[in-house]
Design a protein around this motif. Structure first.
Motif, mmCIF file in Angstrom:
data_model
loop_
_atom_site.group_PDB
_atom_site.id
_atom_site.type_symbol
_atom_site.label_atom_id
_atom_site.label_comp_id
_atom_site.label_asym_id
_atom_site.label_seq_id
_atom_site.Cartn_x
_atom_site.Cartn_y
_atom_site.Cartn_z
ATOM 1 N N THR A 245 0.853 -1.039 -0.042
ATOM 2 C CA THR A 245 0.151 -0.130 0.036
ATOM 3 C C THR A 245 1.009 1.206 0.044
ATOM 4 O OG1 THR A 245 -1.634 -1.221 1.329
ATOM 5 C CG2 THR A 245 -1.761 1.235 1.352
ATOM 6 N N ARG A 246 1.958 1.346 0.626
ATOM 7 C CA ARG A 246 2.850 2.269 0.651
ATOM 8 C C ARG A 246 3.484 2.664 -0.469
ATOM 9 N NH1 ARG A 246 2.472 6.510 4.024
ATOM 10 N NH2 ARG A 246 2.295 5.059 5.689
ATOM 11 N N ARG A 247 4.096 1.573 -1.021
ATOM 12 C CA ARG A 247 4.638 1.724 -2.200
ATOM 13 C C ARG A 247 3.768 2.324 -3.471
ATOM 14 N NH1 ARG A 247 6.526 -3.836 -4.416
ATOM 15 N NH2 ARG A 247 7.849 -2.543 -5.773
ATOM 16 N N LEU A 248 2.453 1.653 -3.306
ATOM 17 C CA LEU A 248 1.490 2.117 -4.390
ATOM 18 C C LEU A 248 1.126 3.550 -4.199
ATOM 19 C CD1 LEU A 248 -0.916 -0.782 -4.651
ATOM 20 C CD2 LEU A 248 0.237 0.172 -6.603
ATOM 21 N N ALA A 249 1.025 3.916 -2.949
ATOM 22 C CA ALA A 249 0.727 5.494 -2.581
ATOM 23 C C ALA A 249 1.913 6.315 -3.144
ATOM 24 C CB ALA A 249 0.675 5.681 -0.998
ATOM 25 N N GLU A 250 3.181 5.896 -2.966
ATOM 26 C CA GLU A 250 4.312 6.503 -3.449
ATOM 27 C C GLU A 250 4.473 6.864 -5.043
ATOM 28 O OE1 GLU A 250 7.446 4.671 -1.435
ATOM 29 O OE2 GLU A 250 7.125 5.639 0.414
ATOM 30 N N THR A 251 3.995 5.613 -5.804
ATOM 31 C CA THR A 251 3.982 5.495 -6.975
ATOM 32 C C THR A 251 3.086 6.325 -7.608
ATOM 33 O OG1 THR A 251 5.099 3.186 -7.061
ATOM 34 C CG2 THR A 251 3.824 4.139 -8.981
ATOM 35 N N THR A 252 1.636 6.253 -7.076
ATOM 36 C CA THR A 252 0.679 7.089 -7.720
ATOM 37 C C THR A 252 1.028 8.641 -7.439
ATOM 38 O OG1 THR A 252 -0.611 6.693 -5.877
ATOM 39 C CG2 THR A 252 -0.950 5.252 -7.833
ATOM 40 N N ARG A 253 1.667 8.755 -6.302
ATOM 41 C CA ARG A 253 1.940 10.180 -6.142
ATOM 42 C C ARG A 253 2.931 10.878 -7.022
ATOM 43 N NH1 ARG A 253 4.816 12.743 -0.525
ATOM 44 N NH2 ARG A 253 4.896 14.944 -1.479
ATOM 45 N N ALA A 254 3.867 10.085 -7.521
ATOM 46 C CA ALA A 254 5.086 10.259 -8.533
ATOM 47 C C ALA A 254 4.261 10.461 -9.894
ATOM 48 C CB ALA A 254 5.958 9.330 -8.568
ATOM 49 N N ILE A 255 3.135 9.549 -10.029
ATOM 50 C CA ILE A 255 2.562 9.850 -11.306
ATOM 51 C C ILE A 255 1.638 11.186 -11.475
ATOM 52 C CG2 ILE A 255 0.846 9.005 -12.761
ATOM 53 C CD1 ILE A 255 1.779 6.131 -12.033
ATOM 54 N N ALA A 256 0.983 11.555 -10.286
ATOM 55 C CA ALA A 256 0.285 12.680 -9.946
ATOM 56 C C ALA A 256 1.127 13.841 -10.249
ATOM 57 C CB ALA A 256 -0.587 12.571 -8.817
ATOM 58 N N GLU A 257 2.218 13.776 -9.696
ATOM 59 C CA GLU A 257 3.067 15.029 -9.623
ATOM 60 C C GLU A 257 3.939 15.108 -11.102
ATOM 61 O OE1 GLU A 257 5.212 14.519 -6.224
ATOM 62 O OE2 GLU A 257 3.507 15.416 -4.866
ATOM 63 N N GLY A 258 3.673 14.229 -11.987
ATOM 64 C CA GLY A 258 4.455 14.117 -13.313
ATOM 65 C C GLY A 258 5.925 13.922 -13.116
ATOM 66 N N ARG A 259 6.192 13.218 -12.016
ATOM 67 C CA ARG A 259 7.502 12.678 -12.064
ATOM 68 C C ARG A 259 7.915 11.378 -12.565
ATOM 69 N NH1 ARG A 259 8.475 11.435 -7.027
ATOM 70 N NH2 ARG A 259 6.622 12.080 -6.141
ATOM 71 N N GLN A 260 6.659 10.567 -13.082
ATOM 72 C CA GLN A 260 6.683 9.267 -13.702
ATOM 73 C C GLN A 260 5.572 9.294 -14.843
ATOM 74 O OE1 GLN A 260 6.755 5.646 -11.348
ATOM 75 N NE2 GLN A 260 8.095 6.483 -9.733
ATOM 76 N N SER A 261 5.930 8.962 -15.877
ATOM 77 C CA SER A 261 5.079 8.780 -16.826
ATOM 78 C C SER A 261 4.130 7.490 -16.489
ATOM 79 C CB SER A 261 5.541 8.525 -18.298
ATOM 80 O OG SER A 261 6.317 7.175 -18.232
ATOM 81 N N CYS A 262 3.014 7.582 -17.198
ATOM 82 C CA CYS A 262 1.964 6.540 -17.158
ATOM 83 C C CYS A 262 1.187 6.100 -18.224
ATOM 84 C CB CYS A 262 1.082 6.489 -15.657
ATOM 85 S SG CYS A 262 -0.116 5.270 -15.625
ATOM 86 N N ASP A 263 1.441 5.169 -19.338
ATOM 87 C CA ASP A 263 0.660 5.209 -20.426
ATOM 88 C C ASP A 263 -0.594 4.109 -20.043
ATOM 89 O OD1 ASP A 263 1.754 2.379 -20.196
ATOM 90 O OD2 ASP A 263 3.202 2.688 -21.884
ATOM 91 N N ALA A 264 -1.286 3.874 -21.045
ATOM 92 C CA ALA A 264 -2.592 3.241 -20.753
ATOM 93 C C ALA A 264 -2.110 1.562 -20.251
ATOM 94 C CB ALA A 264 -3.076 2.960 -21.800
ATOM 95 N N ARG A 265 -1.146 1.028 -20.812
ATOM 96 C CA ARG A 265 -0.936 -0.246 -20.297
ATOM 97 C C ARG A 265 -0.487 -0.212 -18.685
ATOM 98 N NH1 ARG A 265 4.229 -3.380 -21.299
ATOM 99 N NH2 ARG A 265 3.730 -5.731 -20.609
ATOM 100 N N ARG A 266 0.432 0.684 -18.398
ATOM 101 C CA ARG A 266 0.569 0.927 -17.117
ATOM 102 C C ARG A 266 -0.616 1.079 -15.804
ATOM 103 N NH1 ARG A 266 5.258 4.810 -13.895
ATOM 104 N NH2 ARG A 266 5.294 3.365 -11.854
ATOM 105 N N ALA A 267 -1.322 2.109 -16.522
ATOM 106 C CA ALA A 267 -2.365 2.447 -15.799
ATOM 107 C C ALA A 267 -3.355 1.031 -15.600
ATOM 108 C CB ALA A 267 -3.326 3.653 -16.755
ATOM 109 N N ALA A 268 -3.497 0.400 -16.643
ATOM 110 C CA ALA A 268 -4.346 -0.949 -16.392
ATOM 111 C C ALA A 268 -3.564 -1.782 -15.447
ATOM 112 C CB ALA A 268 -4.463 -1.598 -17.935
ATOM 113 N N ALA A 269 -2.432 -1.795 -15.536
ATOM 114 C CA ALA A 269 -1.913 -2.917 -14.592
ATOM 115 C C ALA A 269 -1.898 -2.375 -13.306
ATOM 116 C CB ALA A 269 -0.103 -2.824 -14.888
ATOM 117 N N ILE A 270 -1.648 -0.879 -12.738
ATOM 118 C CA ILE A 270 -1.924 -0.450 -11.539
ATOM 119 C C ILE A 270 -3.341 -0.590 -11.223
ATOM 120 C CG2 ILE A 270 -2.007 1.941 -10.260
ATOM 121 C CD1 ILE A 270 0.341 2.788 -11.921
ATOM 122 N N ARG A 271 -4.303 -0.571 -12.058
ATOM 123 C CA ARG A 271 -5.788 -0.859 -11.638
ATOM 124 C C ARG A 271 -6.011 -2.054 -11.198
ATOM 125 N NH1 ARG A 271 -8.438 -1.158 -16.958
ATOM 126 N NH2 ARG A 271 -7.697 -3.396 -16.596
#
Length: 207
Positions: free
Chosen positions: A22-48
């Motif tokens: 849960t902590r790793r996912l929170a940090e990962t999605t925060r990085a995506i929300a802040e634009g520090r990591q990219s997230c294409d449709a394939r990654r978004a589906a895997a995160i979902r």
């Protein structure tokens, strides 16, 4: 630990894995929300998919505690323990898990609710283990504990749950797991590990 004493290793690892992921996912999605990591449709589906499975596992775990473990503790320990605060935490989890599951298709929208979930799990699990594990070891029989563990395993997703523990298990704990589960555990891990590592690389960007 004698054969008549509950073995809490499985629950400890389950707690540690839930908190860690849960902590790793929170940090990962925060990085995506802040634009520090990219997230294409394939990654978004895997995160979902990862988030939905994680939330389902957390819900199953605390429902097992409510429905199976709590009655065992009350029957075994009586008035020695007060479960009301822990039960209140479980009640607070459900709407948050529902919120996260509903937003699972949008990684950026997950950052804040996942951070709240990570904080809640950290506080709740630390308190639960501090209060209840000594009570379980003193009062709950190995037979009753085995029934709790069977209930926890029933309805779980072994393909998702089992390979995740490797990130969080200590070598001494893995040696104990081998003794408890035998060669079947190692065979299952070998079979499930490659797919899980591919999923982790996609979700977390792990090497």
């Amino acid at each position: 630990m004698s054969a008549t004493t509950p073995n809490l290793l499985g629950f400890r690892l389950g707690h540690r894995t839930m908190r860690g992921d849960t902590r790793r996912l929170a940090e990962t999605t925060r990085a995506i929300a802040e634009g520090r990591q990219s997230c294409d449709a394939r990654r978004a589906a895997a995160i979902r998919d990862y988030v939905v499975k994680l939330c389902a596992g957390i819900h199953h775990h605390h429902k097992t505690e409510d429905d199976v473990l709590w009655p065992v503790i009350v029957r075994s320990a009586g008035a020695e323990v007060d479960l009301s605060d822990l039960t209140d935490d479980h009640s607070a989890l459900d709407p948050l898990l529902n919120e996260i599951t509903s937003a699972a298709g949008d990684p950026a929208a997950l950052a804040k609710p996942l951070a709240r979930l990570a904080d809640l799990l950290d506080e709740h699990i630390e308190e639960e283990e501090r209060l209840l594990f000594p009570v379980i070891l003193r009062h709950v029989s190995a037979g009753d504990w085995e029934q709790v563990e069977k209930a926890a395993q029933k309805g779980g997703d072994i393909r998702f749950d089992l390979p995740r523990i490797e990130r969080y298990v200590q070598p001494s704990e893995m040696a104990e797991l081998r003794k408890l589960a035998g060669p079947v555990l190692m065979l299952l891990l070998a079979l499930l590990r490659p797919g899980h590592r591919r999923r982790e690389r996609l979700v977390f960007g792990a090497p």
